[in-house]
Enzyme design. Sequence first.
Site: not given
Length: 459
Positions: A167, A292
């Site tokens: 989880h 980027s």
Amino acid sequence: MTQQRPIEAISVLDGRYARHAGPLREIFSEYGLIRYRLYVELHWLKFLLRDLGMADADDAALKKIDAIYENFDVDGAEAIKAIEKETNHDVKAVEYYIKEKLTAAGLAHIKEWVHFACTSDDINNTSYALMIRSGREQIVERLREILEKIEELAREYKSIPMMARTHGQPATPTTVGKEMVNFAWRLRHELRCLLDLPIQAKLNGASGNYNAHHFVFPEIDWMAASTRFMEQHLEISPVMYTTQVNPNNYMAAILHAMVRISAVLTDLDRDMWGYISLGYFKQKLKEGEVGSSTMPHKVNPIDFENSEGNLGLAVSMMEHMAVKLMISRFQRDLSDSTVLRNLGVVFGYMMVALASTYKGLDRVEANEAVIAADLEANPELLAEPVQSAMRVYGETQPYEKLKALTRGKRITREDLAGFVDSLESIPEAVRRDLKDLHPSEYTGLAEALVERYFRVKGQ
């Protein structure tokens, strides 16, 4: 505008990703489909002549028939397309082309045996079966490369402890290698399933009952003959119970197998993306690359992202095809025809995705320092062994006591040691072992499971 260069292509498979989809062009292009049709028609002709003795054909005649296929090229396919403009029927155009070639080769006396007792889908479904077999070989080759890369990483990192996350939260430790082996086992299993599936085709006439065959030659066992042709001459499995069209159960099974493979790879792509974002893996730098347009520090996990996106496209199409291609109104409709022509697109997206996954795996390396620091920063991972020891030695409410200590908060090793010291029912030696235990040592049989995988190769 006439397309001249890949940069002008509408489809990325013919443009940006042409280098990855390129090996499929000979298989799934219009030229590829025509070439497979020619192959099936000529083999059926030879079968009629030699196996069933329909007409005289010596070795020289058979060599001339073979030469029609051996000398076939894109120009030949264009000639067939020109015939199709007149016939408005693609399979009939192949038949007429062959008849022209036979006549030119001095074999006009056998030309009417071309396409004998066949309906167009006898040729088409058999051609697609051969195409899928070749396409599967391309996919399997790429998958094996990925599997080898995953196994390489599993071997290299089998002993590196890592904090597992369930989880998304800290959970009991594992090893990097064991998590890679999990994917190796799944991929190997699905690859085996894909390879075990038969390639099937039908050649039984206009409504699947050998009507024309039986009417003119009732003495021939046509079920046995078509089986022999499929198995011995084309090396594919015959389907006996059909309408005019192949029900395509085999194709749906192969597409569903590829969907499951895509699911495994998507799971891998997302996990690797997550591990990179956590710093568990570093990406090897390549001179000249940028991550980027504005943030020069970034090294983005674009290969895994690219793979995930293309797998999604492939899956969406495969799920549609697997259902659509099993449905045909009454004994035949043509709604499958335009869908089948997109098989190359499905395999193309798969090839792009597989290339991206492999590239991503090839440039990662474990960041052992980050992985180790994360383990040591989470001593609450040892709540499980403490709880287990409490159960063994009769300590009351072990789960509840550990819950009160650890749930929703961070603890230190000192906190855990103090808790262990308070457990009077546990022998001193066991308490000492629990206090000395580090998360990096609590990996169970993870390393042994990796070793077992390589002993039995995932069986």
